[in-house]
Design a protein around this motif. Structure first.
Motif: not given
Length: 683
Positions: A80-87
């Motif tokens: 999983y990524c930490p949040a669904p947008v890049c920064a």
């Protein structure tokens, strides 16, 4: 400026001397090299091996090189990524913390990366040379390498080459105007920086996927030649297939590795060997003549180009004979996008089902928005064809790479080492999965998505994993808003909410809300509806006065994360007093509970003669580690419920003078008193 730019290109031309001699076994460093490749908006379903190869959809992508990488390595199918947008994703990756502790949250593009431990500083402490090539976007306010406060070389990277600003990464020809762009900002050239210089003037017709790959191959070869026994860490951050649907100038060059594929020439105006022809003109032949839209041909070509580049990079490692001593990870910062940045046209990830068999896209916390395509490759160390389905997240890479480098990770990290999962050796610790994000939009109404998710308002969103289940809530208005609970093994599309089905899940739902409060700290720049709710106390059946202590021998460069480490000495003490413990160089850790007399907001301060780090539950509360000067007082405000709260206080000891720690607390700044013996308890 023109004179400096010309000097730079002359230097790069002289530095390039063609293929390099290969390394011998005696040349290899004792620690593995590490390459982390991050794609931008690549969907979980965009890879052949994860979805496309078996898809029944009428349009399919092909990623044969990445599929081969998977066949020779491991698929992390629930990463999983930490949040669904890049920064925020890139911020959490680089600092090793989840979004409940990160400085960059939500849509805070171009905000300064926290001045704290990063992947680069940790790897430098492990003896690695470090480089970032590609997209950054975490530099802070400024307009040059000198004035940007969080420029990559100020956050631990020895070398930087790439886009600094977030918006620059929206287009993929930095030195060329793009007349098809849907705004003036997307039609104009952008800046590329190399360490302290802006160098875009010599990058005409350089497509960034090619450019960053060529630069990476060149840097790896130079590093292997000049410092063969020094391990390297490379963070290769592509800006594709995100944003503008721009394609290369030409077909991928024949061959791959040192003598083929993409090559860095170092010649101004022809910096790489594909910098010729017409920009944004090539279409991969596999995707032409099928009746696809222009946008679909473009997107498919972009993904295929990444595939070529990854294969080229792996072959370079083989040619240098360092493949068996190099871990390569490829992942993505979030789910698939729905952007083209072309005038009068758009793109939808439905074209290729870029979300795979999942619901959600970029900016959603449904699985399609946060589960990211992730593979790892390390010949001879990661068994070929391995598939892992245990949940893991970006903040796990810092302790993983530190583990490979032979050092402990910083106490601040929220992650665990994935080395046992990758290699199949050792006992793997469970990862903590935590996501929070806010965005005023809605999940698209795609027919592929479950009716319960279509058009669902996003707002404040959150995800936790507990007891093997996913908890998710969207459009949160208060702490009392319930989690939906899903069994992802049986229900990856998140269609069957288990929260109210029986008493077990009703209790789990409440524990998820408690777990949120116990795992994070509020951040004034990204306020949440649950920021002012008191952290629930732990259920403690028996407790005795005092604390347990453990001593970890070692020469630590910072306060270490001790999970997985074996202490050399242990015991109990009545209070936090290192003078009463056995002397030695290393880290001392006290664990137990504090007894909070009543619910309320408490001021806590910590001062030490050494360095220290305090967690309460899983929340990072007081950080007197990175950049800390002895005697400084660190202060925080925290709201605690009445009862017992687990603590973990770790400090460094130089083995000569016992460290002193002054931990005070109170209901206000005027009522601070030292944590007394009667407030400390152990099992």
């Amino acid at each position: 400026m023109m004179r400096l730019t010309a000097l730079f290109f002359l230097t790069m031309t002289l530095a390039y001397a063609g293929p390099h001699p290969t390394a011998t076994a005696a040349d290899l460093p004792s620690k593995p090299n590490v390459i982390f490749i991050l794609c931008d908006d690549l969907g979980w379903g965009d890879l052949g091996v994860l979805h496309q190869n078996n898809s029944q959809h009428d349009k399919r992508l092909h990623t044969p090189m990445i599929d081969q990488m998977a066949a020779e390595g491991i698929q992390l199918r629930q990463h999983y990524c930490p949040a669904p947008v890049c920064a925020p994703s890139r911020s959490s990756l680089l600092t090793g913390v989840h979004q409940g502790h990160a400085e960059v949250r939500d849509n805070q593009f171009d905000k300064s990366l926290a001045d704290n431990h990063t992947l680069a500083t940790v790897m430098k402490n492990a003896g690695y040379t470090t480089a970032l090539i590609g997209k950054y976007g975490l530099q802070g306010n400024g307009d040059s390498a000198e004035t940007w406060p969080a420029y990559p070389t100020k956050r631990g990277f020895d070398e930087f080459f790439g886009y600094v600003r977030h918006v620059d990464g929206h287009v993929h020809y930095p030195a060329d105007a793009w007349p098809l762009g849907n705004s003036e900002n997307h039609r104009q050239p952008k800046q590329v920086w190399h360490n302290d210089r802006e160098v875009s003037a010599g990058l005409s017709k350089c497509y960034t996927t090619d450019l960053f790959t060529a630069r990476s191959k060149h840097w790896i070869a130079e590093q292997t030649k000049s410092n063969p026994q020094e391990p390297f860490f490379l963070y290769l951050a592509y800006d594709t297939p995100h944003a503008a649907l721009q394609t290369p100038t030409m077909a991928y060059p024949e061959g791959s590795g040192l003598k083929g594929g993409i090559q860095w020439t170092g010649e101004a105006g022809h910096m790489i060997n594909t910098a010729e022809g017409e920009i944004d003109s090539y279409r991969h032949p596999d995707y032409v003549g099928k009746g696809w839209s222009d946008e679909e041909e473009r997107f498919a070509t972009m993904v295929r180009r990444i595939d070529h580049c990854v294969g080229d990079l792996l072959q370079t490692l083989r040619d240098l004979k360092i493949d068996k001593n190099t871990l390569v990870v490829i992942s993505s910062d979030n789910g698939p996008h729905q952007e083209s940045y072309l005038s009068n046209s758009n793109y939808d990830p439905t074209s290729f089902q870029s979300y795979g068999p999942l619901n959600g896209i970029k900016r959603d916390v449904w699985e399609g928005g946060i589960r990211v395509a992730t593979l790892a490759w390390w010949p001879g160390n990661i068994p070929a064809g391995k598939i892992n389905t245990e949940p893991s997240q970006f903040h796990d890479w810092m302790p993983t790479f530190a583990d490979l480098g032979g050092i402990a990770a910083p106490a601040r990290t929220d992650g665990v080492s994935l080395r046992p999962r990758l290699t199949g050796k050792g006992e793997a610790a469970a990862s903590q999965i935590y996501v929070e994000y806010s965005q005023n939009g809605s999940t698209p109404k795609y027919e592929d998505f479950s009716p319960s998710h279509r058009g669902k308002k996003r707002g404040q969103m959150q995800v936790v994993h507990l007891d093997g289940f996913k908890g998710v809530r969207v459009n949160i208005k208060s702490h009392n808003d319930p989690f939906q609970i899903f069994d992802l093994k049986k229900d990856p599309k998140e269609q069957h909410n288990l929260a109210d089905t029986n008493p077990r899940f009703k209790q789990l739902e409440k524990r998820m809300r408690d777990h949120v409060l116990q795992s994070r700290m509020p951040n004034a720049s990204a306020k949440r509806p649950y920021d002012n709710v008191a952290i629930p106390a732990a259920k403690v059946s028996e407790a005795s006065p005092g604390l347990q202590w453990s001593f970890y021998e070692g020469d630590f460069p910072y306060v270490p994360k001790t999970s997985g480490m074996k202490p050399q000495k242990t015991g109990t003490s009545a209070n936090i007093d290192a003078a009463e413990l056995p002397a030695g160089k290393g880290a001392i850790q006290w664990t137990g509970w504090i007894d909070v007399p009543e619910t309320g907001t408490y001021q806590m301060t910590l001062s030490t003669s050494s360095k220290a780090f305090l967690r309460i539950h899983q929340a990072s509360v007081l950080n007197a580690d990175f950049g800390y000067q002895a005697g400084q007082r660190r202060t925080v405000s925290i709201k605690l419920a009445k009862g017992y709260h687990p603590i973990q206080l770790t400090c460094l000891s130089d083995g000569q003078t016992p460290p002193t720690l002054d931990w005070k607390w109170g209901r206000s700044a005027n009522e601070l008193t030292s944590i007394e013996d009667k407030s400390l308890f152990r099992k």
